[in-house]
Each structure stands twice: as structure tokens, then as C-alpha cells.
Design a protein around this motif. Sequence first.
Motif: not given
Length: 356
Positions: A20-22, A27-29, A72-73
Motif C-alpha cells: 500500500r506504499r507509494s 524508493y525514497l526509503f 519495506y519496498g
Amino acid sequence: MEELWFKFKSYLSKLVYFQRRSRLQRYLFPVVITILVLPLIFFLPRQYFQFINSQTISFLAFVLIATLSSWYGGLGPGLFATLLVTIISYFTVFQLDLAHHSRTGDLIIAYIFLIVGFFISVVSEARYEADLQKDEFLALTAHEIKNPLSVIRGFAGLIRKKYKNLGKNKLAHYAEEIDSQSVKLSELIDDLLDMTKIEIGKFVYKDELFNFSSLMKEMVTNQQMVNSGRTITLTCCDEKIVRGDKYRIGQVINNLLTNAIKYSPQTSPIKVSSKCHREEIIVSIKDSGIGVPKSEQKDIFKYLYRSKRSKQGKIEGLGLGLFISSQIMKHHKGKLWVESNRHKGSTFFMQLPKNY
Ligand code: ADP
């Protein structure tokens, strides 16, 4: 301790479930944690870390960044973190040990970084996919089990009516039993599904305005219909509009009602009342059942907890309903608690802010 462990596990699951993350967030993480972690290597007091060279230190930092990023991603951000940290380390951290500096050695270490990062990302992605499939399987199975159950209930209702009209009360009673057991099974499936959703952070709430008094009346009427031998009285305040998830709040009221019925003698009355204050509504559900000893009054809201009395009395249950209900109340910034005197039954209270 058990509750802490459960909380830790659900926070961890929320971290892992990244769908559900954009894309920008995902990619910023890696960029953010690389900026936070890598510079720390330069501030390490080298005199205490002479036993370890800079490639090894940056390798440890790299494993940390790649693991967190792929958690995370997923695959993409994991690979991105791998490339980012390898390139930055190659031109910066690797150059710290000038005495042992060899270009071929550095290149070999950089290759190792890339291979390890690739594996971390792929394993994370595979685990995520497996979990996703498990969730889909669970949801699908629950749906598939509930469909035939509702057909069974429908036919049981027809048989009950027919035999009742013909005066065959014994057969009508059997059909009633089939119906009530199907309802229990269906509630059990709902609880298990809700638990899975809570654990993985997928328990979503609607934000709506609804008529609280109507909901209370609906819940009590439904329970009165399926428990015709009981007297369930309702004293309801006039307050109408409340903000929250109507279905989930109804689920809490229903859970408290079914418990009051389950944990008290078959013909004893149940008193339901609601009091409306300026900012909140307090609902109370009073039974004359087995009661809850003081020492267990907090525990019964915990995950899988069942009181000693209910286990001794061999009353069926899983110990999930009150836990799910208290999670729902927490979301609405409300509270659930119980007051009980030995052998005088229990009163469960639900405090719901009108606007959470
Ligand atoms: P379950 O009823 O499936 O065991 P719940 O989470 O709804 O799960 O309840 C947890 C425990 O709280 C029950 O096992 C029971 O011991 C206690 N309990 C709940 N409601 C009542 C009640 N009205 N009277 C006495 N004990 C209750």
C-alpha cells in the motif's frame, strides 16, 4: 509480555506489508536510510575498531540497509539499495584503509555486495509473495465455506418452519440446532479472518456517520430473534449520530451480547442500556452469569485469553472476540471494560466517543 510480543509482531508485519506504499515512498526509503547509516561509518572511533577493516564495516551497514529496504519496498527498492550502497561504498568507505588498498580486492568485495543484496531482495520478495498467496487463500476459503453455510441455514429455516406448522416439534428443534451451529461456525470463520487481518495490518475501517440508537436496536432485535427463550431489555438514549465504522461497532455490541448469552443461564435476563453524554456514549450489557473474577478482568481482553471459569464450565470459545472488539474500540478512541461481582454476573461497558 504476550501482548507486547503480539504488538511487536503486528508492527513488524505492517513494516513488511509494503503493497500500500507509494512507489515514491518505497524508493525514497533506501535513500533516507543510506543517508542516515553510511555517514556513521566515518565517525567510528577507528582506534577501537582496528581489528575490522572498512570493507567489513560497510558490508555490515550494507546488509542492514538492503534488508530494511527490501522489507519495506520489495524487490525493486532492495536492488536499488544494493546498487546505491555498493557504488557509494566503493568510492568512499573502501578508500578509508589506504594501507591495504587494492583495486582488484575492492572490486571483488563490491561484487560480493551485489550478489548478497540480490539474494536478500529476492528472498524478501518470495516471502512476501508467499504471504500474499496465503492471505488470498484464507480469504477465498473463508468465502467458500461461508457460502454453503448460508445455504444450510436457509434450508434449516425452511425445515423448522414446515415441521413446526405440522406440530413435529422435535424435528423442528433439530433444524433449529443445525441453524444455530451454522451461525457459530460462521462467526468463528469471521473471527479467524479478522485476526489474520489485524496481525498483518489489513483491518480497514470505514469512516462514516451513522445512527447509533438504530444500530443498538437492530443488534438487540437480532439476538432476541435467535434467542427466543431470553428476555433482552433495551433502554436506549436518543442520541442518533456517531462517527465511526458502523459494521465494526455493531460487531463489538454483538460480541458483548453473544457473550452475555453464552456465559449466563439459559433463561436469565440480559439488560442492555446506553447513556448519552455530551462527548460520548456509554453502553452497558448486564448478565447474571458466571461473572469474571477481579484478577482476570484485564486479561480477558487479551489475545486468546479465556477465564478459568469458562474453561472449567467447558463453555466453547477461542478467546478472540474481546481482543478483536478492544482493537476496534482502540481505533475509535473508545474503551471496553468489565465490572463483576462473584455469582452476580457481569456488566460489560463500552465507551464510544461521538467523534473520534
Ligand atoms: P470466547 O468467548 O470465544 O472465549 P471472548 O474473547 O469473547 O472469547 O471472551 C474472552 C473470555 O472472557 C471468555 O473466554 C470468558 O472467560 C470471558 N467472558 C467474556 N464475556 C463474559 C461474560 N459475559 N461473563 C463471563 N465471562 C465472560
